[in-house]
Design a protein around this motif. Structure first.
Motif, PDB file in Angstrom:
ATOM      1  N   LYS A  70     100.337 -16.613 110.418  1.00 39.86           N
ATOM      2  CA  LYS A  70      99.550 -15.604 110.113  1.00 39.86           C
ATOM      3  C   LYS A  70      97.854 -16.041 110.683  1.00 39.86           C
ATOM      4  N   ARG A  94      93.536 -10.093 108.279  1.00 38.58           N
ATOM      5  CA  ARG A  94      94.884 -10.786 108.221  1.00 38.58           C
ATOM      6  C   ARG A  94      95.834 -10.084 109.346  1.00 38.58           C
ATOM      7  N   SER A  96      99.376 -10.489 111.382  1.00 36.04           N
ATOM      8  CA  SER A  96     100.772 -10.993 111.199  1.00 36.04           C
ATOM      9  C   SER A  96     100.905 -11.645 112.696  1.00 36.04           C
ATOM     10  N   ASP A 102      98.078  -7.314 108.806  1.00 39.41           N
ATOM     11  CA  ASP A 102      99.269  -7.480 108.020  1.00 39.41           C
ATOM     12  C   ASP A 102      99.149  -6.514 106.637  1.00 39.41           C
ATOM     13  N   PRO A 103      99.898  -5.469 106.671  1.00 35.33           N
ATOM     14  CA  PRO A 103      99.968  -4.503 105.395  1.00 35.33           C
ATOM     15  C   PRO A 103      99.758  -4.996 104.053  1.00 35.33           C
ATOM     16  N   THR A 104     100.511  -6.312 103.984  1.00 28.91           N
ATOM     17  CA  THR A 104     100.679  -6.715 102.915  1.00 28.91           C
ATOM     18  C   THR A 104      99.119  -7.674 102.145  1.00 28.91           C
ATOM     19  N   PHE A 105      98.276  -7.563 103.012  1.00 27.30           N
ATOM     20  CA  PHE A 105      97.035  -8.235 102.695  1.00 27.30           C
ATOM     21  C   PHE A 105      95.973  -7.237 102.567  1.00 27.30           C
ATOM     22  N   ASN A 107      93.630  -4.388 101.575  1.00 26.18           N
ATOM     23  CA  ASN A 107      94.018  -2.912 101.727  1.00 26.18           C
ATOM     24  C   ASN A 107      94.222  -2.651 103.267  1.00 26.18           C
ATOM     25  N   GLY A 109      95.554  -4.600 105.490  1.00 31.31           N
ATOM     26  CA  GLY A 109      95.427  -5.627 106.163  1.00 31.31           C
ATOM     27  C   GLY A 109      93.955  -6.186 106.163  1.00 31.31           C
ATOM     28  N   ASP A 154      97.201 -12.609  98.697  1.00 32.56           N
ATOM     29  CA  ASP A 154      97.568 -11.071  99.200  1.00 32.56           C
ATOM     30  C   ASP A 154      96.100 -10.492  99.388  1.00 32.56           C
TER      31      ASP A 154
END
Length: 535
Positions: A70, A94, A96, A102-105, A107, A109, A154
Motif C-alpha cells: 500500500k 492510503r 491499495s 483504501d476504504p479501510t483507512f 474516512n 481512504g 487504520d
C-alpha cells in the motif's frame, strides 16, 4: 577549508579504486513480460491513479510505502477553501496496491489534519514515514513550529502519541521538517531548519522525540541539536539519514558551499567526521543546494546537485557526488553528468534513482553504483489523462517497483507505479542484514541493524537465471572482489513464480572489517533492503 570537486563524466573503470567489479555473465532465462521501467498494468489504469474529491485542491509533497504494497501520500489540501493561509490543512491518503483508495483507512481512504495558524509563517505538510509497527508519522509546519502527528494503521490519530496524536514544538524556532527516521527503540528523529535568535541566522537542526511524542531530553539540548554556523547568513540542512551505529548525517547548504554534518547518537557533533563534524565542499559550476542524499551499503554518502551550465552543447544540468564514511571525497566515483537534479532513492541492488526537473518537465534517471549512468533505463512518458503535472517525490517498494507522485495542474494527485524487478533477501528477525540484487548483476549487501557490525559492500557479480515450466524462475548471484578494507564473496539465490518467492544468501568478508552472515527469507521482497540503525 571546503573541498573542491569537479563534475565530469567518467567510464566504468573510474570506480576501480573503490571496488573490484566483475562484469556479469548472463545465461539464457525467461525475460520479464515488460521492460524495466514500464508502467505497471496492475496499478490503477495502465499504471496510473488519480485522486478525485468534491474539492480538489491538493499540493502533494511526500510519499511512503508499506510492506504490504500500500502507498501513502501526504499533501496540503482537503479544506473547504483552496489553500487558506490562515489554516493548516493536510490530507493523508492510503492507496491499495491496485491503485484504488483504501476504504479501510480513515474516512474512505483519507485522514485529514487541520488547525488554525497560531503564529506567523505559512503552514505546510511536508513529510510522511511508516514505523515498523505500521503506525504512520507525518510532519509539517504550524507557524514557526514543527508539527508531528501519528496515526494508527487504520488511519486514526494515535492517542498514545502526546495524548492526542499531535505534537507541536513551541520552545524552539524549528521550521519545515524535511525528513523523519526511526530508531530501533521507537524514538523518532526529525530533520528541520532552525533559527538562531542570537545571530538572526538559520541553522541546521535535528530533533529527537521519544516513542510517545515527547522531546527527548537525552539528545542535544532538551531534545534539539542545533548547529550555529559562522557564515553571515547561516545555513540549513534538507536531507537526513541514520547510520547503522546510530549516528545521524544531514546534508544541506551554507554560504556558497554544500555541507554534510554528522551527529553522535546523543546529538553532539562527531569530531571524527570532516572538520569537527562538518564537511564543506564546493565544485566547478556546482550550486550549493543539496537536492537529494542516500546512504549506500558500504557507508558512503551520495548527494545530488544542480549545475550552472554555459555550454551550448549537451544540456546536462546536474550531477551526483560521493563521500566516504569518514566524510572524505571519493575522487574515484564517476560523478555522472545528468539531466536535471533532484531527490535520490536506492533500489535493493544498489542502483540509484534520481527524480528531478529539467526544461520545465520532470525527469527520472538511474545511476549505477559506480557512478555511471544506466543508459538502459528509460522511463515512459506518463499521461495523467491529458493533465500536466510535476513529479514531487518517489519511493521504492520491496519488489523494486518505483512509485512516483505528482502535482497535477488541476490540483489533483497523480500516482504512477513503474516495474523494476529486484530481489531483496532480508533477515526476518533483523531486516538490516540483507542481500539485494537484480538481473543486471549489481548487488548491495549490509550487516546492519541490531547485532550487525556495520559491514557493507556494493558491487557487481555474475548472474545465472533459468525458468522451469510450471515451477517458476530461479536467479543466482555469485560475486567476489575487494572493497577498501575487505576481500569478499557473496552468493545468493531466489525462486519466484512472479508473485512471491523465497531465497537464501551468504556473505563472507575477510580483512579490516570482517563479516560472515547468512540470510534465509521465506518471503522475498516484503521488506526493503536498506541500512538500519542498531541503536
Amino acid at each position: 577549508m571546503p573541498t573542491h570537486v569537479s563534475a565530469r563524466p567518467s567510464p566504468l573503470a573510474a570506480a576501480a579504486g573503490l571496488l573490484a567489479f566483475a562484469l556479469p555473465a548472463l545465461t539464457a532465462f525467461a525475460q520479464p513480460a515488460l521492460p524495466d521501467g514500464s508502467l505497471d498494468p496492475g496499478f490503477g489504469r495502465g499504471g496510473v491513479a488519480i485522486s478525485d474529491f468534491p474539492l480538489n485542491n491538493d499540493w502533494v509533497h511526500a510519499v511512503a510505502t508499506q510492506p504490504d504494497g500500500k502507498i501513502l501520500t501526504f499533501s496540503r489540501g482537503g479544506g473547504p477553501t483552496p489553500h487558506d493561509p490562515t489554516f493548516l490543512r493536510c490530507r493523508l491518503l492510503r492507496w491499495s496496491s491496485d491503485g484504488k483508495l483504501d476504504p479501510t483507512f480513515g474516512n474512505a481512504g483519507q485522514a485529514l489534519l487541520s488547525g488554525p495558524r497560531d503564529s506567523a509563517g505559512l503552514p505546510s505538510c511536508t513529510t510522511v514515514a511508516v514505523q515498523s509497527d505500521g503506525k504512520i508519522v507525518v510532519g509539517g509546519t504550524l507557524g514557526f513550529n514543527v508539527l508531528l502527528a501519528r496515526y494508527t494503521p487504520d488511519g486514526r490519530l494515535d492517542r498514545d502519541f502526546d495524548d492526542d496524536g499531535i505534537v507541536v514544538t513551541r520552545d524552539y524556532y524549528l521550521n519545515e521538517p524535511y525528513e523523519i527516521a526511526f530508531q530501533p527503540d521507537g524514538r523518532i528523529v526529525v530533520g528541520a531548519i532552525g533559527f538562531d535568535d542570537s545571530s538572526s541566522t538559520f541553522t541546521p537542526a535535528v530533533a529527537r522525540f521519544t516513542a510517545n511524542g515527547k522531546l527527548d531530553p537525552s539528545f542535544g539540548r532538551g531534545g534539539v541539536a542545533a548547529t550555529p554556523l559562522p557564515e553571515r547568513f547561516g545555513g540549513g540542512s534538507v536531507r537526513l539519514v541514520l547510520q547503522h551505529d546510530g549516528k545521524i548525517v544531514t546534508a544541506g547548504s551554507v554560504q556558497n558551499a554544500s555541507m554534510l554534518i554528522r551527529y553522535l547518537p546523543d546529538g553532539r557533533l562527531d569530531p571524527a567526521f570532516g572538520a569537527g563534524g562538518i564537511v564543506r565542499f564546493i565544485g566547478n559550476n556546482l550550486y550549493d543546494t543539496v537536492n537529494g542524499m542516500v546512504l549506500q551499503a558500504d557507508g558512503s554518502f551520495l548527494t545530488s546537485h544542480s549545475l550552472r551550465t554555459f555550454d551550448p552543447g549537451p544540456d546536462f544540468k546536474g550531477t551526483v557526488i560521493r563521500h566516504r564514511a569518514d566524510g572524505s571525497l571519493d575522487s574515484g566515483y564517476g560523478s555522472p553528468l545528468v539531466r536535471g537534479s533532484g531527490r535520490l532513492a536506492l533500489q535493493a541492488d544498489g542502483r540509484v534513482l534520481m527524480l528531478g526537473y529539467h526544461n520545465r518537465s520532470s525527469v527520472m534517471q538511474r545511476i549505477n553504483p559506480d557512478g555511471s549512468p544506466d543508459t538502459g533505463f528509460d522511463r515512459p512518458r506518463i499521461d495523467f489523462g491529458g493533465v500536466d503535472g510535476t513529479f514531487q517525490a518517489m519511493a521504492v517498494q520491496g519488489n523494486g517497483a518505483i512509485v512516483l507522485v505528482a502535482w497535477l495542474d488541476d490540483q489533483r494527485i497523480g500516482v504512477a507505479r513503474l516495474l523494476s524487478p529486484t530481489y531483496c533477501l532480508a533477515d526476518p528477525f533483523n531486516p538490516g542484514r540483507y542481500i539485494g540484487f537484480s538481473d543486471s548483476g549489481w548487488f548491495s549487501t549490509a550487516n546492519s541493524g541490531v547485532g550487525g557490525n556495520g559491514y557493507g559492500v556494493v558491487g557487481r557479480g555474475s548472474i545465472q537465471a533459468w525458468n522451469r515450466p510450471g515451477v517458476g524462475q530461479y536467479h543466482r548471484l555469485t560475486a567476489s572482489g575487494a572493497s577498501p578494507d575487505s576481500v569478499y564473496r557473496v552468493d545468493a539465490s531466489v525462486h519466484t513464480d512472479g508473485r512471491s518467492g523465497w531465497g537464501s544468501g551468504n556473505v563472507f568478508a575477510n580483512g579490516a572489517t570482517p563479516a560472515r552472515y547468512a540470510t534465509l527469507d521465506a518471503r522475498i521482497n516484503d521488506i526493503g533492503c536498506s541500512i538500519r540503525s542498531s541503536r
